[in-house]
Design an enzyme around this catalytic site. Sequence first.
Site, PDB file in Angstrom:
ATOM      1  CB  ILE A  99       4.418 -12.763   4.505  1.00 50.32           C
ATOM      2  CG1 ILE A  99       5.678 -13.220   5.237  1.00 50.32           C
ATOM      3  CG2 ILE A  99       3.487 -12.001   5.404  1.00 50.32           C
ATOM      4  CD1 ILE A  99       6.555 -12.061   5.680  1.00 50.32           C
ATOM      5  N   GLY A 100       5.055 -15.511   2.597  1.00 48.24           N
ATOM      6  CA  GLY A 100       5.803 -15.905   1.407  1.00 48.24           C
ATOM      7  C   GLY A 100       6.060 -17.390   1.414  1.00 48.24           C
ATOM      8  CE  LYS A 101       2.451 -21.677   0.436  1.00 45.14           C
ATOM      9  NZ  LYS A 101       2.321 -21.990   1.830  1.00 45.14           N
ATOM     10  CG  PHE A 131      14.252 -25.591   0.648  1.00 48.12           C
ATOM     11  CD1 PHE A 131      14.140 -26.816   0.015  1.00 48.12           C
ATOM     12  CD2 PHE A 131      15.218 -24.703   0.229  1.00 48.12           C
ATOM     13  CE1 PHE A 131      14.996 -27.159  -1.016  1.00 48.12           C
ATOM     14  CE2 PHE A 131      16.082 -25.036  -0.797  1.00 48.12           C
ATOM     15  CZ  PHE A 131      15.968 -26.260  -1.426  1.00 48.12           C
ATOM     16  N   GLY A 132      10.272 -23.778   2.535  1.00 48.14           N
ATOM     17  CA  GLY A 132       9.426 -23.635   3.712  1.00 48.14           C
ATOM     18  C   GLY A 132       8.730 -22.297   3.659  1.00 48.14           C
ATOM     19  CG  ASP A 133       4.770 -22.001   4.549  1.00 51.65           C
ATOM     20  OD1 ASP A 133       5.070 -22.288   3.377  1.00 51.65           O
ATOM     21  OD2 ASP A 133       3.755 -22.424   5.118  1.00 51.65           O
ATOM     22  CB  VAL A 134       8.648 -16.361   4.560  1.00 50.79           C
ATOM     23  CG1 VAL A 134       9.151 -15.154   5.342  1.00 50.79           C
ATOM     24  CG2 VAL A 134       9.800 -16.996   3.786  1.00 50.79           C
ATOM     25  CE  LYS A 138      14.153 -17.919   4.184  1.00 45.17           C
ATOM     26  NZ  LYS A 138      15.373 -17.835   3.374  1.00 45.17           N
ATOM     27  CG  ASP A 189      20.538 -17.186  -5.432  1.00 45.42           C
ATOM     28  OD1 ASP A 189      20.344 -16.876  -6.625  1.00 45.42           O
ATOM     29  OD2 ASP A 189      19.718 -17.811  -4.748  1.00 45.42           O
ATOM     30  NE  ARG A 232      16.032 -15.707  -7.789  1.00 38.61           N
ATOM     31  CZ  ARG A 232      16.828 -15.445  -8.807  1.00 38.61           C
ATOM     32  NH1 ARG A 232      16.426 -14.580  -9.718  1.00 38.61           N
ATOM     33  NH2 ARG A 232      18.006 -16.026  -8.943  1.00 38.61           N
ATOM     34  CG  ASN A 233      17.506 -14.177  -3.681  1.00 37.17           C
ATOM     35  OD1 ASN A 233      16.406 -14.606  -3.331  1.00 37.17           O
ATOM     36  ND2 ASN A 233      18.362 -14.889  -4.390  1.00 37.17           N
ATOM     37  CG  ASP A 236      16.946 -15.983  -0.176  1.00 40.22           C
ATOM     38  OD1 ASP A 236      16.953 -17.174   0.124  1.00 40.22           O
ATOM     39  OD2 ASP A 236      15.915 -15.312  -0.330  1.00 40.22           O
TER      40      ASP A 236
HETATM   41  P1  AMP Z   1      12.764 -16.520   0.536  1.00 37.33           P
HETATM   42  O1  AMP Z   1      12.465 -17.937   0.912  1.00 37.33           O
HETATM   43  O2  AMP Z   1      13.777 -15.916   1.433  1.00 37.33           O
HETATM   44  O3  AMP Z   1      13.079 -16.358  -0.912  1.00 37.33           O
HETATM   45  O4  AMP Z   1      11.423 -15.689   0.830  1.00 37.33           O
HETATM   46  C1  AMP Z   1      10.234 -15.876   0.077  1.00 37.33           C
HETATM   47  C2  AMP Z   1       9.378 -14.611   0.166  1.00 37.33           C
HETATM   48  O5  AMP Z   1       9.020 -14.338   1.517  1.00 37.33           O
HETATM   49  C3  AMP Z   1      10.085 -13.332  -0.308  1.00 37.33           C
HETATM   50  O6  AMP Z   1       9.996 -13.150  -1.695  1.00 37.33           O
HETATM   51  C4  AMP Z   1       9.339 -12.256   0.461  1.00 37.33           C
HETATM   52  O7  AMP Z   1       8.157 -11.908  -0.189  1.00 37.33           O
HETATM   53  C5  AMP Z   1       9.003 -12.943   1.769  1.00 37.33           C
HETATM   54  N1  AMP Z   1      10.036 -12.636   2.800  1.00 37.33           N
HETATM   55  C6  AMP Z   1      11.190 -13.294   3.035  1.00 37.33           C
HETATM   56  N2  AMP Z   1      11.896 -12.740   4.037  1.00 37.33           N
HETATM   57  C7  AMP Z   1      11.179 -11.677   4.448  1.00 37.33           C
HETATM   58  C8  AMP Z   1      11.378 -10.646   5.448  1.00 37.33           C
HETATM   59  N3  AMP Z   1      12.489 -10.614   6.206  1.00 37.33           N
HETATM   60  N4  AMP Z   1      10.434  -9.702   5.577  1.00 37.33           N
HETATM   61  C9  AMP Z   1       9.332  -9.719   4.797  1.00 37.33           C
HETATM   62  N5  AMP Z   1       9.093 -10.628   3.840  1.00 37.33           N
HETATM   63  C10 AMP Z   1       9.994 -11.600   3.658  1.00 37.33           C
END
Ligand code: AMP
Length: 409
Positions: A160-162, A165-168, A181, A273, A277-278, A291
Amino acid sequence: MFCVSSSLARNTVGREGTIPANYVQKREGVKSGGKLSLMPWFHGKITREQAERLLYPPETGLFLVRESTNYPGDYTLCVSCDGKVEHYRIIYHNGKLTIDEEEYFENLMQLVEHYTKDADGLCTRLIKPKLMEGTVAAQDEFSRSGWALNRKELKLLQTIGKGEFGDVMVGDYRGTKVAVKCIKNDATAQAFIAEASVMTQLRHNNLVQLLGVIVEERGSLYIVTEYMAKGSLVDYLRSRGRTVLGGDCLLKFSLDVCEAMEYLEANNFVHRDLAARNVLVSDDNIAKVSDFGLTKEASSTQDTAKLPVKWTSPEALREKRFSTKSDVWSYGILLWEIYSFGRVPYPRIPLKEVVPRVEKGYKMDAPDGCPPVVYDLMKQCWTLDPVVRPSFRMLREKLQHIRAKELYL
Ligand code: AMP
């Protein structure tokens, strides 16, 4: 009925959901005196003689890994065996590690895992790690404190997200939708251990809740948190815009974040931070701060090279002076992001001109349609002297006043 909280469980009729963590097991914050490490048996640059002293008194299977002194870039596995210490060279070849040039490994953790299961040509299998002084095995610490989850019960469904440092990924843990994460690289995983351990110490309805951690022997790390269905606040604001989101909604997001920050302020944590976005938005429209990668207990300092310049206070950029008051500065920028529906701050000013102008007292204009009382709070957050900036507690009181008196209309 299930409460929204942090443990996943099944009730007597077999329905699954989240229940308060203390229902099933007492959890404590991970706050060990030592440094949490994925490789506590790694001793860095020590000599052969130092390694032998560390492996004394002899105990077959006691081992450590050090950097090779004779072959820079390689490592040495030192194992105690029948009263003496054997030193095996670990060759680094084409990005992989090997001892016997038959079996190759991606990283030291995978290598150690392999020889823990089977001697496979060594004098003994690896039985007991000799821990580096001051380190604590991260796996053990998360298990001991009740935060370790079972990998077999976690289904990873889709990305669902990048992150940097790794995929979410969205996943399923015992029937509950979760966000995961996934950090595959061992060096990065080590950095995220710090983020996860901070999260074990925090609990607030406006902070994204940690559900648990999976540390795999092979070096992968999974940080499992509550699932935030509506994604990041910045994307949420941009995609809905002013036609959908009214003043009450913007004020509610501002208050949500402020309450989380007031909690961090009261507990002496500095986020470092804070930005739209966080912040993530839940299915029921609650904004929660996430984050915690840079979050630290108030005293520590940090490398300023990778900081988001437009969100970081002048004193933090200049002198690494991070404090709750530098978070207040970032909160002012976040308020501006909220009221401009996700615009990038300091529009039309080249990045390299931002800091010099801000240091001379430049402040962004109010976003279009922003209530003057809210813009006034932003400007207070951007006071150059951190001592004069308001506290989060004060900001929360003012925002509640604005809401109660409907001054945002
Ligand atoms: P991050 O690495 O934490 O910045 O996450 C990257 C992206 O993943 C975010 O911008 C969100 O779109 C998605 N994401 C991160 N954590 C969650 C979460 N707990 N629930 C849903 N989406 C998330």
